[in-house]
Design a protein around this motif. Structure first.
Motif, PDB file in Angstrom:
ATOM      1  N   TRP A 140       0.830  -1.198   0.000  1.00 38.70           N
ATOM      2  CA  TRP A 140       0.000   0.000   0.000  1.00 38.70           C
ATOM      3  C   TRP A 140       0.867   1.250   0.000  1.00 38.70           C
ATOM      4  CZ3 TRP A 140      -1.391  -4.476   2.193  1.00 38.70           C
ATOM      5  CH2 TRP A 140      -2.725  -4.903   2.073  1.00 38.70           C
ATOM      6  N   ALA A 141       0.468   2.238  -0.784  1.00 36.90           N
ATOM      7  CA  ALA A 141       1.014   3.578  -0.619  1.00 36.90           C
ATOM      8  C   ALA A 141       0.457   4.126   0.689  1.00 36.90           C
ATOM      9  CB  ALA A 141       0.608   4.470  -1.789  1.00 36.90           C
ATOM     10  N   ALA A 142       1.234   4.885   1.419  1.00 38.34           N
ATOM     11  CA  ALA A 142       0.782   5.446   2.689  1.00 38.34           C
ATOM     12  C   ALA A 142       1.395   6.825   2.872  1.00 38.34           C
ATOM     13  CB  ALA A 142       1.146   4.535   3.855  1.00 38.34           C
ATOM     14  N   THR A 143       0.797   7.590   3.775  1.00 35.03           N
ATOM     15  CA  THR A 143       1.256   8.947   4.053  1.00 35.03           C
ATOM     16  C   THR A 143       1.320   9.149   5.557  1.00 35.03           C
ATOM     17  OG1 THR A 143       0.112   9.724   2.054  1.00 35.03           O
ATOM     18  CG2 THR A 143       0.841  11.394   3.612  1.00 35.03           C
ATOM     19  N   VAL A 144       2.409   9.737   6.006  1.00 29.84           N
ATOM     20  CA  VAL A 144       2.519  10.058   7.434  1.00 29.84           C
ATOM     21  C   VAL A 144       1.496  11.136   7.779  1.00 29.84           C
ATOM     22  CG1 VAL A 144       4.011  10.966   9.250  1.00 29.84           C
ATOM     23  CG2 VAL A 144       4.967   9.470   7.470  1.00 29.84           C
ATOM     24  N   GLN A 145       0.684  10.856   8.814  1.00 32.27           N
ATOM     25  CA  GLN A 145      -0.331  11.804   9.258  1.00 32.27           C
ATOM     26  C   GLN A 145       0.104  12.582  10.492  1.00 32.27           C
ATOM     27  OE1 GLN A 145      -3.902  12.093   7.741  1.00 32.27           O
ATOM     28  NE2 GLN A 145      -2.246  11.678   6.297  1.00 32.27           N
ATOM     29  N   GLN A 146       0.731  11.889  11.414  1.00 34.65           N
ATOM     30  CA  GLN A 146       1.081  12.526  12.680  1.00 34.65           C
ATOM     31  C   GLN A 146       2.334  11.883  13.254  1.00 34.65           C
ATOM     32  OE1 GLN A 146      -2.096  12.415  15.518  1.00 34.65           O
ATOM     33  NE2 GLN A 146      -0.977  13.584  17.081  1.00 34.65           N
ATOM     34  N   MET A 147       3.203  12.708  13.840  1.00 31.23           N
ATOM     35  CA  MET A 147       4.422  12.232  14.480  1.00 31.23           C
ATOM     36  C   MET A 147       4.416  12.649  15.945  1.00 31.23           C
ATOM     37  SD  MET A 147       6.541  10.793  12.176  1.00 31.23           S
ATOM     38  CE  MET A 147       8.175  11.057  12.848  1.00 31.23           C
ATOM     39  N   GLY A 148       4.621  11.681  16.830  1.00 25.84           N
ATOM     40  CA  GLY A 148       4.768  11.974  18.248  1.00 25.84           C
ATOM     41  C   GLY A 148       6.134  11.523  18.715  1.00 25.84           C
ATOM     42  N   ARG A 149       6.370  11.593  20.020  1.00 22.92           N
ATOM     43  CA  ARG A 149       7.672  11.192  20.540  1.00 22.92           C
ATOM     44  C   ARG A 149       7.925   9.700  20.339  1.00 22.92           C
ATOM     45  NH1 ARG A 149       9.141  13.695  26.296  1.00 22.92           N
ATOM     46  NH2 ARG A 149      11.127  12.779  25.619  1.00 22.92           N
ATOM     47  N   SER A 150       6.865   8.920  20.421  1.00 22.57           N
ATOM     48  CA  SER A 150       7.005   7.477  20.214  1.00 22.57           C
ATOM     49  C   SER A 150       5.908   6.913  19.328  1.00 22.57           C
ATOM     50  CB  SER A 150       7.006   6.741  21.565  1.00 22.57           C
ATOM     51  OG  SER A 150       5.788   6.979  22.253  1.00 22.57           O
ATOM     52  N   GLN A 151       5.037   7.750  18.835  1.00 30.94           N
ATOM     53  CA  GLN A 151       3.894   7.289  18.053  1.00 30.94           C
ATOM     54  C   GLN A 151       3.925   7.907  16.661  1.00 30.94           C
ATOM     55  OE1 GLN A 151       0.034   8.494  19.541  1.00 30.94           O
ATOM     56  NE2 GLN A 151      -0.979   6.718  18.642  1.00 30.94           N
ATOM     57  N   VAL A 152       3.630   7.057  15.660  1.00 34.84           N
ATOM     58  CA  VAL A 152       3.541   7.516  14.278  1.00 34.84           C
ATOM     59  C   VAL A 152       2.224   7.009  13.697  1.00 34.84           C
ATOM     60  CG1 VAL A 152       4.542   7.431  11.971  1.00 34.84           C
ATOM     61  CG2 VAL A 152       6.044   7.510  13.977  1.00 34.84           C
ATOM     62  N   THR A 153       1.444   7.916  13.162  1.00 36.94           N
ATOM     63  CA  THR A 153       0.167   7.561  12.540  1.00 36.94           C
ATOM     64  C   THR A 153       0.265   7.783  11.039  1.00 36.94           C
ATOM     65  OG1 THR A 153      -1.038   8.244  14.522  1.00 36.94           O
ATOM     66  CG2 THR A 153      -2.316   8.019  12.497  1.00 36.94           C
ATOM     67  N   VAL A 154      -0.211   6.790  10.284  1.00 42.38           N
ATOM     68  CA  VAL A 154      -0.179   6.906   8.830  1.00 42.38           C
ATOM     69  C   VAL A 154      -1.573   6.669   8.266  1.00 42.38           C
ATOM     70  CG1 VAL A 154       2.218   6.121   8.714  1.00 42.38           C
ATOM     71  CG2 VAL A 154       0.370   4.479   8.408  1.00 42.38           C
ATOM     72  N   LEU A 155      -1.819   7.228   7.089  1.00 45.49           N
ATOM     73  CA  LEU A 155      -3.041   6.982   6.336  1.00 45.49           C
ATOM     74  C   LEU A 155      -2.711   6.006   5.225  1.00 45.49           C
ATOM     75  CD1 LEU A 155      -6.016   7.620   5.591  1.00 45.49           C
ATOM     76  CD2 LEU A 155      -5.126   9.491   4.164  1.00 45.49           C
ATOM     77  N   VAL A 156      -3.384   4.857   5.221  1.00 49.82           N
ATOM     78  CA  VAL A 156      -3.150   3.824   4.217  1.00 49.82           C
ATOM     79  C   VAL A 156      -3.876   4.210   2.937  1.00 49.82           C
ATOM     80  CG1 VAL A 156      -3.370   1.379   3.671  1.00 49.82           C
ATOM     81  CG2 VAL A 156      -2.945   2.092   6.037  1.00 49.82           C
ATOM     82  N   GLY A 157      -3.140   4.222   1.839  1.00 48.95           N
ATOM     83  CA  GLY A 157      -3.706   4.652   0.570  1.00 48.95           C
ATOM     84  C   GLY A 157      -3.992   3.493  -0.374  1.00 48.95           C
ATOM     85  N   THR A 158      -3.642   3.669  -1.624  1.00 53.22           N
ATOM     86  CA  THR A 158      -3.988   2.724  -2.679  1.00 53.22           C
ATOM     87  C   THR A 158      -3.203   1.423  -2.546  1.00 53.22           C
ATOM     88  OG1 THR A 158      -4.401   4.585  -4.157  1.00 53.22           O
ATOM     89  CG2 THR A 158      -4.143   2.418  -5.172  1.00 53.22           C
ATOM     90  N   HIS A 159      -3.901   0.320  -2.776  1.00 54.29           N
ATOM     91  CA  HIS A 159      -3.278  -0.998  -2.734  1.00 54.29           C
ATOM     92  C   HIS A 159      -2.752  -1.358  -4.118  1.00 54.29           C
ATOM     93  CE1 HIS A 159      -3.423  -5.548  -2.813  1.00 54.29           C
ATOM     94  NE2 HIS A 159      -2.631  -5.309  -1.792  1.00 54.29           N
ATOM     95  N   ASP A 160      -1.518  -1.843  -4.160  1.00 55.34           N
ATOM     96  CA  ASP A 160      -0.913  -2.362  -5.384  1.00 55.34           C
ATOM     97  C   ASP A 160      -0.760  -3.870  -5.206  1.00 55.34           C
ATOM     98  OD1 ASP A 160       0.611  -3.102  -7.548  1.00 55.34           O
ATOM     99  OD2 ASP A 160       2.202  -1.622  -7.226  1.00 55.34           O
ATOM    100  N   PRO A 161      -1.448  -4.680  -6.020  1.00 55.03           N
ATOM    101  CA  PRO A 161      -1.409  -6.138  -5.831  1.00 55.03           C
ATOM    102  C   PRO A 161      -0.132  -6.803  -6.341  1.00 55.03           C
ATOM    103  CG  PRO A 161      -2.786  -5.609  -7.711  1.00 55.03           C
ATOM    104  CD  PRO A 161      -2.370  -4.290  -7.101  1.00 55.03           C
ATOM    105  N   VAL A 162       0.945  -6.074  -6.458  1.00 57.55           N
ATOM    106  CA  VAL A 162       2.187  -6.597  -7.009  1.00 57.55           C
ATOM    107  C   VAL A 162       2.672  -7.812  -6.203  1.00 57.55           C
ATOM    108  CG1 VAL A 162       3.586  -5.025  -5.589  1.00 57.55           C
ATOM    109  CG2 VAL A 162       4.548  -5.984  -7.689  1.00 57.55           C
ATOM    110  N   GLU A 163       3.227  -8.797  -6.915  1.00 57.05           N
ATOM    111  CA  GLU A 163       3.845  -9.956  -6.265  1.00 57.05           C
ATOM    112  C   GLU A 163       5.284 -10.071  -6.768  1.00 57.05           C
ATOM    113  OE1 GLU A 163       3.203 -11.951  -3.933  1.00 57.05           O
ATOM    114  OE2 GLU A 163       1.053 -11.796  -3.570  1.00 57.05           O
ATOM    115  N   ARG A 164       6.206 -10.233  -5.851  1.00 51.96           N
ATOM    116  CA  ARG A 164       7.612 -10.368  -6.218  1.00 51.96           C
ATOM    117  C   ARG A 164       8.200 -11.658  -5.651  1.00 51.96           C
ATOM    118  NH1 ARG A 164       7.328  -4.872  -4.244  1.00 51.96           N
ATOM    119  NH2 ARG A 164       7.074  -3.416  -5.997  1.00 51.96           N
ATOM    120  N   GLU A 165       7.344 -12.661  -5.483  1.00 49.63           N
ATOM    121  CA  GLU A 165       7.800 -13.916  -4.904  1.00 49.63           C
ATOM    122  C   GLU A 165       8.474 -14.799  -5.952  1.00 49.63           C
ATOM    123  OE1 GLU A 165       7.647 -14.568  -1.399  1.00 49.63           O
ATOM    124  OE2 GLU A 165       7.399 -12.426  -1.803  1.00 49.63           O
ATOM    125  N   ALA A 166       9.246 -15.762  -5.467  1.00 47.48           N
ATOM    126  CA  ALA A 166       9.925 -16.707  -6.347  1.00 47.48           C
ATOM    127  C   ALA A 166       8.903 -17.586  -7.064  1.00 47.48           C
ATOM    128  CB  ALA A 166      10.883 -17.570  -5.537  1.00 47.48           C
TER     129      ALA A 166
END
Length: 242
Positions: A50-76
């Motif tokens: 997923w693309a994501a964006t940082v929403q909020q930064m605290g001293r020990s906490q980070v909140t992100v907004l989850v954006g568009t899903h990319d169904p890419v697979e890079r497995e063997a």
């Protein structure tokens, strides 16, 4: 380069979700000094990212907004379980990291008769957790969207050390014995595989016989003697190459 983070969430990630990052990923964001509005990529090991964006930064906490899903697979192209007599010192760390980059699906650390590194109890579990973290970091770096499982440390002589018959697909055991198949046969193989490799001193005749009885075929990597951390990676590369 956009920061990629594995998020071990109990439920699948979803577009539009506001997510408080777990402590580990949050520390990575803080170390990189990302700020609100900065982009990153997150994945949960269930497939895609997923693309994501940082929403909020605290001293020990980070909140992100989850954006568009990319169904890419890079497995063997085929799933490979690596059962390995653990090499000593930091070489097992290196092996886990490189095996993850090469696309291994599972890693089974083993104590064998000739093992230098012998782990059990709480120490074994701490090491397993450490190696799992190494696999996570390698998956984040190399672009994988799934993280290989590092199993608990087991004795090769015990039960459940090797995949059960049929469940792990075709088995291979690295061997210098006459009659072992050349590694070139792996280039034409498909389907799941499991691969057993010994520690610094190699496998004993009894351990080799145990692997053959479990359905493995003996496999030779050629006339040169490879280190315990090099040999399984050489075979893995042949199995997982696209």
């Amino acid at each position: 380069m956009t920061l990629r983070l594995f998020v071990d969430a109990p439920a699948p990630l979803a577009t539009g979700q506001v997510l408080d990052l777990p402590p580990g990923p949050a520390r990575h964001v803080q170390v990189r000094r990302l700020q609100p509005g900065d982009a990153l990529t997150v994945f949960d090991g269930r497939g895609g990212e997923w693309a994501a964006t940082v929403q909020q930064m605290g001293r020990s906490q980070v909140t992100v907004l989850v954006g568009t899903h990319d169904p890419v697979e890079r497995e063997a192209p085929c799933a490979v379980t690596l059962a390995v007599g653990m090499p000593a010192n930091d070489r097992m760390d290196w092996l886990v990291e490189k095996a993850t980059e090469l696309g291994v699906a599972e890693i089974r650390p083993l104590v064998t008769e000739r093992s230098v590194l012998r782990l059990d109890g709480e120490r074994a579990e701490r090491k397993r957790q450490h190696w799992q973290a190494v696999a996570v970091a390698a998956a984040e770096q190399c672009g994988r969207t799934r993280v290989p499982m590092v199993h608990p440390v087991r004795a090769l002589a015990g039960t459940e050390a090797l995949p059960s018959a049929g469940a792990g697909g075709q088995g291979w055991v690295l061997s210098v014995a006459p009659g072992a198949k050349p590694a070139s046969v792996l280039r034409s193989m498909s389907g799941p595989h499991w691969l057993l490799s010994g520690p610094e001193g190699g496998l004993t005749d009894g351990e080799l016989a145990r692997a053959l009885a479990a359905g493995a075929q003996a496999l030779s990597l050629g006339p040169r003697v490879l280190r315990a951390e090099t040999a399984p990676l050489a075979a893995l590369a042949l199995l997982t190459a696209v």
